[in-house]
Design a protein around this motif. Structure first.
Motif, PDB file in Angstrom:
ATOM      1  N   PRO A 139      31.061  -2.697 -13.370  1.00  0.00           N
ATOM      2  CA  PRO A 139      29.691  -1.985 -13.797  1.00  0.00           C
ATOM      3  C   PRO A 139      28.828  -2.039 -12.760  1.00  0.00           C
ATOM      4  CG  PRO A 139      30.462  -4.142 -14.761  1.00  0.00           C
ATOM      5  CD  PRO A 139      31.747  -3.784 -14.004  1.00  0.00           C
ATOM      6  N   TYR A 140      28.728  -2.903 -11.923  1.00  0.00           N
ATOM      7  CA  TYR A 140      27.831  -2.875 -10.786  1.00  0.00           C
ATOM      8  C   TYR A 140      28.026  -1.766  -9.883  1.00  0.00           C
ATOM      9  CZ  TYR A 140      27.475  -7.745 -12.533  1.00  0.00           C
ATOM     10  OH  TYR A 140      27.548  -8.928 -13.392  1.00  0.00           O
ATOM     11  N   CYS A 141      29.227  -1.371  -9.748  1.00  0.00           N
ATOM     12  CA  CYS A 141      29.385   0.145  -8.923  1.00  0.00           C
ATOM     13  C   CYS A 141      28.738   1.052  -9.719  1.00  0.00           C
ATOM     14  CB  CYS A 141      30.952   0.187  -8.678  1.00  0.00           C
ATOM     15  SG  CYS A 141      32.058  -1.153  -7.618  1.00  0.00           S
ATOM     16  N   ALA A 142      28.977   1.154 -10.951  1.00  0.00           N
ATOM     17  CA  ALA A 142      28.361   2.367 -11.862  1.00  0.00           C
ATOM     18  C   ALA A 142      26.814   2.096 -11.674  1.00  0.00           C
ATOM     19  CB  ALA A 142      28.856   2.051 -13.145  1.00  0.00           C
ATOM     20  N   ARG A 143      26.432   0.678 -11.649  1.00  0.00           N
ATOM     21  CA  ARG A 143      24.998   0.827 -11.631  1.00  0.00           C
ATOM     22  C   ARG A 143      24.319   1.266 -10.301  1.00  0.00           C
ATOM     23  NH1 ARG A 143      22.536  -5.048 -11.365  1.00  0.00           N
ATOM     24  NH2 ARG A 143      23.412  -5.133 -13.226  1.00  0.00           N
ATOM     25  N   PHE A 144      24.977   0.925  -9.306  1.00  0.00           N
ATOM     26  CA  PHE A 144      24.856   1.573  -7.820  1.00  0.00           C
ATOM     27  C   PHE A 144      24.653   3.100  -7.867  1.00  0.00           C
ATOM     28  CE2 PHE A 144      26.257   3.566  -3.758  1.00  0.00           C
ATOM     29  CZ  PHE A 144      25.303   3.395  -3.087  1.00  0.00           C
ATOM     30  N   ALA A 145      25.889   3.659  -8.235  1.00  0.00           N
ATOM     31  CA  ALA A 145      26.023   5.245  -8.292  1.00  0.00           C
ATOM     32  C   ALA A 145      24.960   5.836  -9.425  1.00  0.00           C
ATOM     33  CB  ALA A 145      27.456   5.521  -8.895  1.00  0.00           C
ATOM     34  N   ARG A 146      24.479   5.144 -10.200  1.00  0.00           N
ATOM     35  CA  ARG A 146      23.337   5.718 -11.124  1.00  0.00           C
ATOM     36  C   ARG A 146      22.070   5.556 -10.622  1.00  0.00           C
ATOM     37  NH1 ARG A 146      24.779   2.734 -15.087  1.00  0.00           N
ATOM     38  NH2 ARG A 146      22.992   1.181 -14.788  1.00  0.00           N
ATOM     39  N   ASP A 147      21.812   4.409 -10.259  1.00  0.00           N
ATOM     40  CA  ASP A 147      20.593   4.161  -9.765  1.00  0.00           C
ATOM     41  C   ASP A 147      20.047   4.241  -8.349  1.00  0.00           C
ATOM     42  OD1 ASP A 147      20.390   3.394 -12.471  1.00  0.00           O
ATOM     43  OD2 ASP A 147      20.428   1.243 -12.003  1.00  0.00           O
ATOM     44  N   THR A 148      20.992   3.770  -7.479  1.00  0.00           N
ATOM     45  CA  THR A 148      20.643   4.042  -6.305  1.00  0.00           C
ATOM     46  C   THR A 148      21.058   5.119  -5.264  1.00  0.00           C
ATOM     47  OG1 THR A 148      20.577   1.381  -6.209  1.00  0.00           O
ATOM     48  CG2 THR A 148      20.651   2.572  -4.093  1.00  0.00           C
ATOM     49  N   TRP A 149      22.359   5.452  -5.476  1.00  0.00           N
ATOM     50  CA  TRP A 149      22.884   6.350  -4.646  1.00  0.00           C
ATOM     51  C   TRP A 149      22.294   7.454  -4.831  1.00  0.00           C
ATOM     52  CZ3 TRP A 149      25.256   8.460  -1.062  1.00  0.00           C
ATOM     53  CH2 TRP A 149      26.099   9.755  -1.024  1.00  0.00           C
ATOM     54  N   PRO A 150      21.639   8.195  -5.909  1.00  0.00           N
ATOM     55  CA  PRO A 150      21.142   9.619  -5.853  1.00  0.00           C
ATOM     56  C   PRO A 150      20.062   9.855  -4.781  1.00  0.00           C
ATOM     57  CG  PRO A 150      21.626   8.879  -8.110  1.00  0.00           C
ATOM     58  CD  PRO A 150      21.864   7.833  -7.431  1.00  0.00           C
ATOM     59  N   LEU A 151      19.259   8.591  -4.735  1.00  0.00           N
ATOM     60  CA  LEU A 151      17.979   8.743  -3.895  1.00  0.00           C
ATOM     61  C   LEU A 151      18.421   8.569  -2.438  1.00  0.00           C
ATOM     62  CD1 LEU A 151      15.325   6.435  -5.085  1.00  0.00           C
ATOM     63  CD2 LEU A 151      15.066   8.659  -4.483  1.00  0.00           C
ATOM     64  N   LEU A 152      19.517   7.701  -2.263  1.00  0.00           N
ATOM     65  CA  LEU A 152      20.123   7.591  -0.854  1.00  0.00           C
ATOM     66  C   LEU A 152      20.663   8.885  -0.460  1.00  0.00           C
ATOM     67  CD1 LEU A 152      22.207   4.360  -0.509  1.00  0.00           C
ATOM     68  CD2 LEU A 152      20.038   4.819   0.846  1.00  0.00           C
ATOM     69  N   ARG A 153      21.168   9.670  -1.428  1.00  0.00           N
ATOM     70  CA  ARG A 153      21.859  10.852  -0.860  1.00  0.00           C
ATOM     71  C   ARG A 153      20.842  11.850  -0.588  1.00  0.00           C
ATOM     72  NH1 ARG A 153      26.993  14.156  -4.094  1.00  0.00           N
ATOM     73  NH2 ARG A 153      26.910  15.994  -2.633  1.00  0.00           N
ATOM     74  N   GLU A 154      19.805  12.006  -1.423  1.00  0.00           N
ATOM     75  CA  GLU A 154      18.602  12.966  -1.228  1.00  0.00           C
ATOM     76  C   GLU A 154      18.148  12.731  -0.007  1.00  0.00           C
ATOM     77  OE1 GLU A 154      14.388  13.850  -3.650  1.00  0.00           O
ATOM     78  OE2 GLU A 154      16.041  12.875  -4.570  1.00  0.00           O
ATOM     79  N   ARG A 155      17.575  11.472   0.467  1.00  0.00           N
ATOM     80  CA  ARG A 155      16.754  11.091   1.451  1.00  0.00           C
ATOM     81  C   ARG A 155      17.457  10.966   2.715  1.00  0.00           C
ATOM     82  NH1 ARG A 155      12.271   7.143  -1.874  1.00  0.00           N
ATOM     83  NH2 ARG A 155      12.052   8.788  -3.533  1.00  0.00           N
ATOM     84  N   TYR A 156      18.633  10.448   2.634  1.00  0.00           N
ATOM     85  CA  TYR A 156      19.246  10.267   3.898  1.00  0.00           C
ATOM     86  C   TYR A 156      20.651  11.138   4.472  1.00  0.00           C
ATOM     87  CZ  TYR A 156      16.162   6.197   4.269  1.00  0.00           C
ATOM     88  OH  TYR A 156      15.166   5.454   4.421  1.00  0.00           O
ATOM     89  N   VAL A 157      21.416  11.167   3.397  1.00  0.00           N
ATOM     90  CA  VAL A 157      22.547  11.803   3.653  1.00  0.00           C
ATOM     91  C   VAL A 157      22.649  13.471   3.446  1.00  0.00           C
ATOM     92  CG1 VAL A 157      25.280  12.257   2.730  1.00  0.00           C
ATOM     93  CG2 VAL A 157      23.886   9.891   2.390  1.00  0.00           C
ATOM     94  N   ASP A 158      21.726  13.887   2.547  1.00  0.00           N
ATOM     95  CA  ASP A 158      21.742  15.517   2.510  1.00  0.00           C
ATOM     96  C   ASP A 158      20.630  15.944   3.591  1.00  0.00           C
ATOM     97  OD1 ASP A 158      23.354  15.586   0.280  1.00  0.00           O
ATOM     98  OD2 ASP A 158      21.775  15.689  -0.987  1.00  0.00           O
ATOM     99  N   THR A 159      19.792  15.065   4.176  1.00  0.00           N
ATOM    100  CA  THR A 159      18.762  15.330   5.423  1.00  0.00           C
ATOM    101  C   THR A 159      19.554  15.225   6.564  1.00  0.00           C
ATOM    102  OG1 THR A 159      18.244  13.333   5.304  1.00  0.00           O
ATOM    103  CG2 THR A 159      17.017  14.840   4.096  1.00  0.00           C
ATOM    104  N   GLY A 160      20.974  14.766   6.587  1.00  0.00           N
ATOM    105  CA  GLY A 160      21.681  14.719   8.001  1.00  0.00           C
ATOM    106  C   GLY A 160      21.438  13.427   8.707  1.00  0.00           C
ATOM    107  N   LYS A 161      20.783  12.527   8.468  1.00  0.00           N
ATOM    108  CA  LYS A 161      20.272  11.322   8.978  1.00  0.00           C
ATOM    109  C   LYS A 161      21.664  10.508   8.931  1.00  0.00           C
ATOM    110  CE  LYS A 161      15.222  11.512   7.738  1.00  0.00           C
ATOM    111  NZ  LYS A 161      14.457  10.918   6.904  1.00  0.00           N
ATOM    112  N   VAL A 162      22.035  10.214   7.661  1.00  0.00           N
ATOM    113  CA  VAL A 162      23.240   9.268   7.519  1.00  0.00           C
ATOM    114  C   VAL A 162      24.555   9.898   7.057  1.00  0.00           C
ATOM    115  CG1 VAL A 162      23.798   7.154   6.225  1.00  0.00           C
ATOM    116  CG2 VAL A 162      21.523   7.460   7.021  1.00  0.00           C
ATOM    117  N   ARG A 163      25.509   9.312   7.402  1.00  0.00           N
ATOM    118  CA  ARG A 163      26.986   9.769   6.909  1.00  0.00           C
ATOM    119  C   ARG A 163      27.368   8.586   6.118  1.00  0.00           C
ATOM    120  NH1 ARG A 163      32.325  11.291  10.042  1.00  0.00           N
ATOM    121  NH2 ARG A 163      32.714  13.390   9.053  1.00  0.00           N
ATOM    122  N   PHE A 164      27.967   9.076   4.757  1.00  0.00           N
ATOM    123  CA  PHE A 164      28.298   8.196   3.828  1.00  0.00           C
ATOM    124  C   PHE A 164      29.802   8.432   3.566  1.00  0.00           C
ATOM    125  CE2 PHE A 164      29.096   6.837  -0.668  1.00  0.00           C
ATOM    126  CZ  PHE A 164      28.183   5.667  -0.635  1.00  0.00           C
TER     127      PHE A 164
END
Length: 200
Positions: free
Chosen positions: A45-70
């Motif tokens: 359930p904690y993994c689901a919480r990360f995927a739902r609450d934190t991951w979308p922002l990380l992806r948008e601001r760091y991964v999709d912008t090319g700064k960070v590889r995930f």
């Protein structure tokens, strides 16, 4: 946070012998200076919480912008009966290019896991369910899921979600472990610090 040194996780073996498959479970620019390796359990359930609450922002601001590889890696915990078959199913969806969509659907409704509705879910994404089911029955897929768990164990990681955040230095990935479904700000602070180091 503890530290971990590991080589970059191995890519999944190719689905065919004709052309190597791109590892669906790695996102972001290959030139990114900073990398996050996630160890996750699809029944957690904690993994689901990360995927739902934190991951979308990380992806948008760091991964999709090319700064960070995930990169996401499987760590199905032994006390979660459905985590292993769910990980296999997500890999099989990945063989047809729908890994992230499938994973997000499982995290959105973890009650699906107990009903083994993997093929039904695959059908909703327009996947070839016959190929999907053949993949689920392939012992090689189970083997690569277990290889991820072995990688976690060798890095001293035993809980989910866990994240190794760091940089590749001289061909070796060096990072610190952050455990648990931490808020976005915890990741932001660490990533910004590493990105700053990379520019120095």
């Amino acid at each position: 946070a503890s530290s971990a040194r590991t080589s970059e996780p191995p890519a999944a073996p190719p689905a065919t012998t004709t052309a190597p498959e791109v590892d669906q479970r790695i996102l972001g620019s290959a030139d990114a200076q900073v990398m996050i390796i996630e160890f996750t359990d699809l029944q957690c359930p904690y993994c689901a919480r990360f995927a739902r609450d934190t991951w979308p922002l990380l992806r948008e601001r760091y991964v999709d912008t090319g700064k960070v590889r995930f990169a996401t890696r499987d760590l199905p915990l032994p006390f979660h009966a459905f985590a292993l078959p769910a990980a296999v199913a997500a890999r099989c969806a990945g063989q047809q290019g729908k890994f992230w969509e499938y994973r997000e659907a499982l995290f959105r409704d973890q009650s699906l896991l107990g009903h083994e509705r993997y093929a039904e879910l695959a059908g909703t994404f327009g996947l070839d369910t016959q190929r999907f089911e053949a993949c689920r029955a392939d012992p090689a897929v189970l083997k690569v899921v277990r290889a991820d768990a072995a990688l976690a164990a060798s890095s001293g990681i035993a809980s989910t979600p866990s994240f190794v955040i760091g940089r590749v230095v001289n061909g070796e990935f060096e990072g610190e472990v952050i455990a648990g479904a931490q808020p976005y700000e915890v990741f932001q602070q660490r990533l910004d610090s590493l990105l700053q180091q990379a520019q120095e």
